[in-house]
Design an enzyme around this catalytic site. Structure first.
Site, short mmCIF file in Angstrom:
data_model
loop_
_atom_site.label_atom_id
_atom_site.label_comp_id
_atom_site.label_asym_id
_atom_site.label_seq_id
_atom_site.Cartn_x
_atom_site.Cartn_y
_atom_site.Cartn_z
N ASP A 240 9.00 3.58 -6.20
CA ASP A 240 7.89 4.71 -5.81
C ASP A 240 8.44 5.19 -4.19
O ASP A 240 9.02 4.67 -3.38
CB ASP A 240 6.73 4.55 -5.87
CG ASP A 240 6.59 3.43 -5.44
OD1 ASP A 240 7.27 2.42 -4.93
OD2 ASP A 240 5.23 2.76 -6.31
N ASN B 2 -5.53 -4.09 -8.63
CA ASN B 2 -6.19 -3.21 -9.21
C ASN B 2 -5.78 -2.93 -10.49
O ASN B 2 -5.93 -2.00 -11.34
CB ASN B 2 -6.49 -1.89 -9.20
CG ASN B 2 -5.35 -0.96 -8.42
OD1 ASN B 2 -4.36 -1.08 -8.80
ND2 ASN B 2 -6.04 0.10 -7.33
N HIS C 167 -2.10 -1.92 -11.53
CA HIS C 167 -1.34 -1.11 -11.26
C HIS C 167 -0.20 -1.53 -11.04
O HIS C 167 0.41 -2.32 -10.50
CB HIS C 167 -1.20 0.49 -9.88
CG HIS C 167 -1.39 -0.50 -8.51
ND1 HIS C 167 -1.86 0.26 -7.22
CD2 HIS C 167 -0.09 -1.04 -8.01
CE1 HIS C 167 -1.08 -0.14 -6.47
NE2 HIS C 167 0.02 -0.64 -6.38
N GLU D 278 -2.28 4.61 -10.97
CA GLU D 278 -3.68 3.68 -10.67
C GLU D 278 -4.65 3.91 -11.69
O GLU D 278 -4.52 4.55 -12.36
CB GLU D 278 -3.82 4.48 -9.76
CG GLU D 278 -3.00 4.69 -8.18
CD GLU D 278 -3.38 3.35 -7.43
OE1 GLU D 278 -3.30 2.70 -8.05
OE2 GLU D 278 -3.58 3.83 -5.92
C1 F6R Z 1 6.52 -1.09 -4.60
C2 F6R Z 1 4.79 -0.89 -5.80
C3 F6R Z 1 3.38 -1.06 -6.39
C4 F6R Z 1 3.58 -2.23 -5.75
C5 F6R Z 1 1.73 -2.94 -5.82
C6 F6R Z 1 1.92 -4.90 -5.56
O1 F6R Z 1 6.86 -0.24 -4.92
O2 F6R Z 1 5.43 -0.22 -6.31
O3 F6R Z 1 3.13 -1.15 -7.54
O4 F6R Z 1 4.13 -3.69 -6.68
O5 F6R Z 1 1.13 -2.71 -4.87
O6 F6R Z 1 1.95 -4.86 -3.55
P1 F6R Z 1 2.19 -5.85 -2.99
O7 F6R Z 1 3.49 -6.45 -3.46
O8 F6R Z 1 2.40 -5.87 -1.81
O9 F6R Z 1 1.00 -7.26 -3.50
#
Ligand code: F6R
Length: 243
Positions: free
Chosen positions: A67, A136, A138, A143
């Site tokens: 992303d 959450n 995702h 989301e």
């Molecule tokens: C990042 C992504 C997100 C993260 C997720 C966890 O490229 O796609 O899904 O993997 O938000 O983020 P952290 O590791 O910062 O808790």
């Protein structure tokens, strides 16, 4: 799902780094799907260190990141492109042409998403998709919602996801973009193999739901239950609510 537990995030990161490097040596033209965020920081540190020490040949490796923030791209503070350069790409001998990233500054975002899907397909698909998970539930920026997008798309970021990313913008929530481009659920699920890493107690509910709960669009990671080759790497905190 294959669940593996580790004492802490450093041993988890080393174990995954060793596996990825081994996978590169077995298949030099491997296609890796990569995440950003806090969780993979230790992984990229281990991969950098081991690549320097072990003469890992990155010359044919191809990557696709999950992303990118809308409005941001190469050279922008806070962009995932900048994160990846600093954490990994500037430290290994990957060919710039082999780095796949969504361009959040593209004039036509729908066309950029379509380009990305075609680029992944043209590369032969993703061999190993590495994922983190949001508190959450995702994955990528898919989301929780009533419906999920199959393909790469423009995603609206939830408030807690924006807050979780504020660190990239000096803690200033007002600077965190409201939208991102993200691989879709099918883009992720088409990967040959998926490795999800989760660390910290704040991920424990999402992790328990993903593994033991029903498959639901309200917890997008639960869809990983339908994939035949998923490995989940957990530290003690993230595993705390598992049976
Ligand atoms: C990042 C992504 C997100 C993260 C997720 C966890 O490229 O796609 O899904 O993997 O938000 O983020 P952290 O590791 O910062 O808790």
């Amino acid at each position: 799902m294959n669940i593996e537990r580790f004492d802490n995030e450093d041993v988890l990161a080393s174990a995954l780094a060793v596996r990825l490097i081994e996978a590169i040596s077995l298949k030099p033209r491997i296609v890796l799907g990569l995440p950003t965020g806090r969780t993979p920081v230790a992984l990229y540190r281990e991969v950098r260190t081991r690549s320097r020490r072990g003469h890992v040949d990155w010359s044919q490796v191809r990557t696709f990141n999950l992303d990118e923030f809308v409005g941001l791209g190469a050279g922008d503070a806070g962009s995932y492109r900048t994160y990846m350069q600093g954490e990994l790409f500037d430290h290994v001998r990957i060919e710039p042409i082999n780095i796949g990233m969504l361009d959040g500054r593209a004039a036509n975002l729908a066309a950029e998403c379509a380009r990305y899907e075609l680029a992944i397909e043209a590369a032969g698909g993703i061999d190993i998709q590495v994922l983190g998970i949001g508190a959450n539930g995702h994955i990528g920026f898919n989301e929780p919602a009533d419906t999920l997008d199959a393909e790469t798309h423009v995603a609206v970021l939830q408030a807690e996801t924006r807050a979780a990313n504020a660190g990239l913008f000096d803690g200033d929530l007002t600077r965190v973009p409201t939208h991102a481009l993200s691989m879709g659920m099918a883009t992720i699920l088409h990967a040959h193999e998926i490795v999800l890493m989760a660390t910290g107690a704040e991920k424990s509910s999402a992790v328990a739901g993903m593994i033991d709960g029903p498959i639901t669009t309200r917890l997008p990671a639960s869809f990983l239950q339908v994939h035949p080759r998923v490995t989940v790497l957990l530290d003690r905190g993230a595993a705390a609510r598992l049976a």
